[in-house]
Design an enzyme around this catalytic site. Structure first.
Site, mmCIF file in Angstrom:
data_model
loop_
_atom_site.group_PDB
_atom_site.id
_atom_site.type_symbol
_atom_site.label_atom_id
_atom_site.label_comp_id
_atom_site.label_asym_id
_atom_site.label_seq_id
_atom_site.Cartn_x
_atom_site.Cartn_y
_atom_site.Cartn_z
ATOM 1 N N ASN A 9 0.869 -1.185 0.000
ATOM 2 C CA ASN A 9 0.000 0.000 0.000
ATOM 3 C C ASN A 9 0.904 1.233 0.000
ATOM 4 O O ASN A 9 1.482 1.576 1.030
ATOM 5 C CB ASN A 9 -0.888 -0.041 1.251
ATOM 6 C CG ASN A 9 -1.741 1.203 1.405
ATOM 7 O OD1 ASN A 9 -1.843 2.026 0.493
ATOM 8 N ND2 ASN A 9 -2.357 1.355 2.571
ATOM 9 N N TRP A 10 1.015 1.859 -1.157
ATOM 10 C CA TRP A 10 1.925 3.021 -1.273
ATOM 11 C C TRP A 10 1.373 4.259 -0.572
ATOM 12 O O TRP A 10 2.079 5.243 -0.396
ATOM 13 C CB TRP A 10 2.165 3.370 -2.747
ATOM 14 C CG TRP A 10 2.871 2.334 -3.557
ATOM 15 C CD1 TRP A 10 3.222 1.063 -3.172
ATOM 16 C CD2 TRP A 10 3.317 2.469 -4.915
ATOM 17 N NE1 TRP A 10 3.848 0.406 -4.206
ATOM 18 C CE2 TRP A 10 3.918 1.260 -5.283
ATOM 19 C CE3 TRP A 10 3.249 3.505 -5.856
ATOM 20 C CZ2 TRP A 10 4.468 1.040 -6.560
ATOM 21 C CZ3 TRP A 10 3.787 3.287 -7.127
ATOM 22 C CH2 TRP A 10 4.393 2.069 -7.458
ATOM 23 N N LYS A 11 0.103 4.242 -0.230
ATOM 24 C CA LYS A 11 -0.570 5.424 0.335
ATOM 25 C C LYS A 11 -0.350 6.628 -0.597
ATOM 26 O O LYS A 11 -0.273 6.447 -1.801
ATOM 27 C CB LYS A 11 -0.096 5.684 1.767
ATOM 28 C CG LYS A 11 -0.131 4.414 2.621
ATOM 29 C CD LYS A 11 -0.001 4.670 4.075
ATOM 30 C CE LYS A 11 0.105 3.344 4.794
ATOM 31 N NZ LYS A 11 -0.013 3.453 6.230
ATOM 32 N N HIS A 95 -9.469 0.594 5.134
ATOM 33 C CA HIS A 95 -8.185 0.834 5.793
ATOM 34 C C HIS A 95 -8.417 1.777 6.976
ATOM 35 O O HIS A 95 -9.248 2.690 6.893
ATOM 36 C CB HIS A 95 -7.193 1.446 4.787
ATOM 37 C CG HIS A 95 -5.806 1.505 5.324
ATOM 38 N ND1 HIS A 95 -5.403 2.488 6.193
ATOM 39 C CD2 HIS A 95 -4.735 0.685 5.150
ATOM 40 C CE1 HIS A 95 -4.135 2.275 6.524
ATOM 41 N NE2 HIS A 95 -3.709 1.189 5.909
ATOM 42 N N GLU A 97 -6.868 4.249 8.049
ATOM 43 C CA GLU A 97 -6.721 5.682 7.737
ATOM 44 C C GLU A 97 -7.989 6.207 7.080
ATOM 45 O O GLU A 97 -8.415 7.338 7.335
ATOM 46 C CB GLU A 97 -5.480 5.899 6.851
ATOM 47 C CG GLU A 97 -4.197 5.714 7.659
ATOM 48 C CD GLU A 97 -2.987 5.290 6.851
ATOM 49 O OE1 GLU A 97 -3.004 5.401 5.613
ATOM 50 O OE2 GLU A 97 -2.015 4.824 7.477
ATOM 51 N N GLU A 167 -5.363 -5.629 10.567
ATOM 52 C CA GLU A 167 -4.416 -4.534 10.765
ATOM 53 C C GLU A 167 -4.712 -3.831 12.086
ATOM 54 O O GLU A 167 -5.552 -2.909 12.128
ATOM 55 C CB GLU A 167 -4.530 -3.523 9.630
ATOM 56 C CG GLU A 167 -4.163 -4.078 8.276
ATOM 57 C CD GLU A 167 -3.559 -2.995 7.396
ATOM 58 O OE1 GLU A 167 -2.428 -3.163 6.955
ATOM 59 O OE2 GLU A 167 -4.221 -1.969 7.171
ATOM 60 N N GLY A 173 2.187 1.910 10.861
ATOM 61 C CA GLY A 173 3.099 3.054 10.734
ATOM 62 C C GLY A 173 3.774 3.455 12.035
ATOM 63 O O GLY A 173 4.355 4.532 12.122
ATOM 64 N N SER A 212 3.380 -2.500 10.418
ATOM 65 C CA SER A 212 4.833 -2.455 10.625
ATOM 66 C C SER A 212 5.531 -3.773 10.281
ATOM 67 O O SER A 212 6.443 -4.195 10.985
ATOM 68 C CB SER A 212 5.148 -2.016 12.059
ATOM 69 O OG SER A 212 4.655 -0.697 12.275
ATOM 70 N N GLY A 233 2.752 -1.234 4.358
ATOM 71 C CA GLY A 233 2.726 0.195 4.058
ATOM 72 C C GLY A 233 4.121 0.706 3.755
ATOM 73 O O GLY A 233 4.655 0.537 2.656
ATOM 74 N N GLY A 234 4.754 1.332 4.762
ATOM 75 C CA GLY A 234 6.050 1.994 4.571
ATOM 76 C C GLY A 234 7.083 1.153 3.844
ATOM 77 O O GLY A 234 7.764 1.637 2.926
HETATM 78 C C1 PEP Z 1 -0.808 -0.117 6.154
HETATM 79 O O1 PEP Z 1 -0.891 1.078 5.891
HETATM 80 O O2 PEP Z 1 -1.685 -0.884 5.787
HETATM 81 C C2 PEP Z 1 0.348 -0.563 6.918
HETATM 82 C C3 PEP Z 1 0.330 -1.786 7.376
HETATM 83 O O3 PEP Z 1 1.366 0.351 7.109
HETATM 84 P P1 PEP Z 1 2.803 0.042 7.758
HETATM 85 O O4 PEP Z 1 3.325 -1.222 7.124
HETATM 86 O O5 PEP Z 1 3.631 1.236 7.402
HETATM 87 O O6 PEP Z 1 2.600 -0.125 9.222
#
Ligand code: PEP
Length: 250
Positions: A9-11, A95, A97, A167, A173, A212, A233-234
Site C-alpha cells: 500500500n503506497w498510500k 483501511h 486511515e 491490521e 506506521g 509495521s 505500508g512503509g
Molecule cells: C498499512 O498502511 O496498511 C500498513 C500496514 O502500514 P505500515 O506497514 O507502514 O505499518
C-alpha cells in the site's frame, strides 16, 4: 494450500518516475515468486496508468479505495467500473486511515465491498482494533462487528472473492508489530467467524496481516498457521525491503 498474498500500500507517496522503476523491478520478482506468492501493489490513483504501462501480468494491481457510488456527480470519486477497466484485481477497503480520516465507517465499507464485487474486484477488507480497544479487551468484539457488517449481505460466490487484512491500528506506521502469537490468535478468530458462514470458504480465504511488517519480522509472522501474507505500508516503498518480505513467504 491457501493462496498467499503480499500487497504493498503506497498510500499518498511516489511520483511517475518512482512508479515506473518500482513496478518494473517488482514485476521480475513477481515472476520469480509467482508459484509461492501473489505480489500486489496499490499505488495512488493518479499513478495507476504508469503502473499498468510498466508492469507485467505477474504483478497484480489494487486500488487504495473505491467509491460506494456507481457514477455521476460525485466529485473526487473513482468507481469500481473505472478500476476494473484498468485491470485492478483488488481494492483495499476499510483501511484504518480511511475509517479514521475520511468517514469510511462500517456501513460505507460494506457498500464499497459490494460495489467492488459487482465489478469482479476482490476486496481486501481491513479490520483492526485501536490500542484503547485492545487494552479494554474488546479486540475480538471490534473485529466481529467490522466483519459482520461488511460481509453480512454477501452470498457464497461473493464471499469467496474476499481477502481479509487484520491490521491492528496501533501497529500501523508505528514500528510496533503485533507478535506472531497475537496476530495468529486474531487471524484464527477471523477464520472461525467466516466459518460460521462456510467452513470451505473460511479454509480457503487468504487472511493477511498488516502493521509495521518489515524484512526482519516477516518470516516469523508468515510462519503462523493462519497468516497468509501481508499488507505492507512503509516498507512497500523500498524495493529491496519489499522483495525480502515477499521472499519470506513459504
Ligand atoms: C498499512 O498502511 O496498511 C500498513 C500496514 O502500514 P505500515 O506497514 O507502514 O505499518
Amino acid at each position: 494450500m491457501r493462496r498467499k498474498i503480499v500487497a504493498g500500500n503506497w498510500k499518498m507517496n511516489g511520483n511517475r518516475q518512482f512508479a515506473k522503476k518500482l513496478v518494473e523491478d517488482l514485476s521480475s520478482v513477481a515472476g520469480e515468486l509467482k508459484d509461492s506468492v501473489e505480489i500486489v501493489i496499490a499505488p495512488p490513483f493518479i499513478l495507476m496508468a504508469d503502473a499498468v504501462q510498466n508492469k507485467t501480468s505477474d504483478l497484480k494491481l489494487a486500488s487504495q479505495n473505491v467509491s460506494n457510488f456507481d457514477n455521476g456527480a460525485f466529485t473526487g470519486e473513482t468507481s469500481a467500473d473505472m478500476l476494473a477497466e484498468f485491470g485492478c484485481q483488488y481494492s483495499i477497503i476499510g483501511h484504518s486511515e480511511r475509517r479514521a480520516l475520511f468517514g469510511d465507517l462500517d456501513g460505507v465499507v460494506a457498500n464499497k465491498v459490494a460495489k467492488s464485487l459487482e465489478k469482479g474486484i476482490s476486496p481486501i477488507l481491513c479490520v483492526g482494533e485501536t490500542l484503547e480497544e485492545r487494552d479494554a479487551e474488546k479486540t475480538l468484539d471490534v473485529i466481529r462487528g467490522q466483519l459482520d457488517i461488511a460481509l453480512k449481505d454477501l452470498n457464497e460466490q461473493q464471499l469467496k472473492q474476499v481477502v481479509v487484512a487484520y491490521e491492528p491500528v496501533w501497529a500501523i506506521g508505528t514500528g510496533k508489530t503485533a507478535t506472531p502469537e497475537q496476530a495468529q490468535s486474531v487471524h484464527a478468530f477471523i477464520r472461525n467467524e467466516v466459518a460460521v458462514k462456510s467452513q470451505l470458504i473460511a479454509n480457503a480465504m487468504p487472511i493477511i496481516y498488516g502493521g509495521s511488517v518489515k524484512a526482519r519480522n516477516a518470516k516469523e509472522l508468515f510462519a503462523m498457521a493462519d497468516i497468509d501474507g501481508g499488507l505492507i505500508g512503509g516498507a512497500s516503498l523500498k524495493f529491496e525491503e519489499f522483495s525480502e518480505i515477499c521472499k519470506a513467504i513459504g
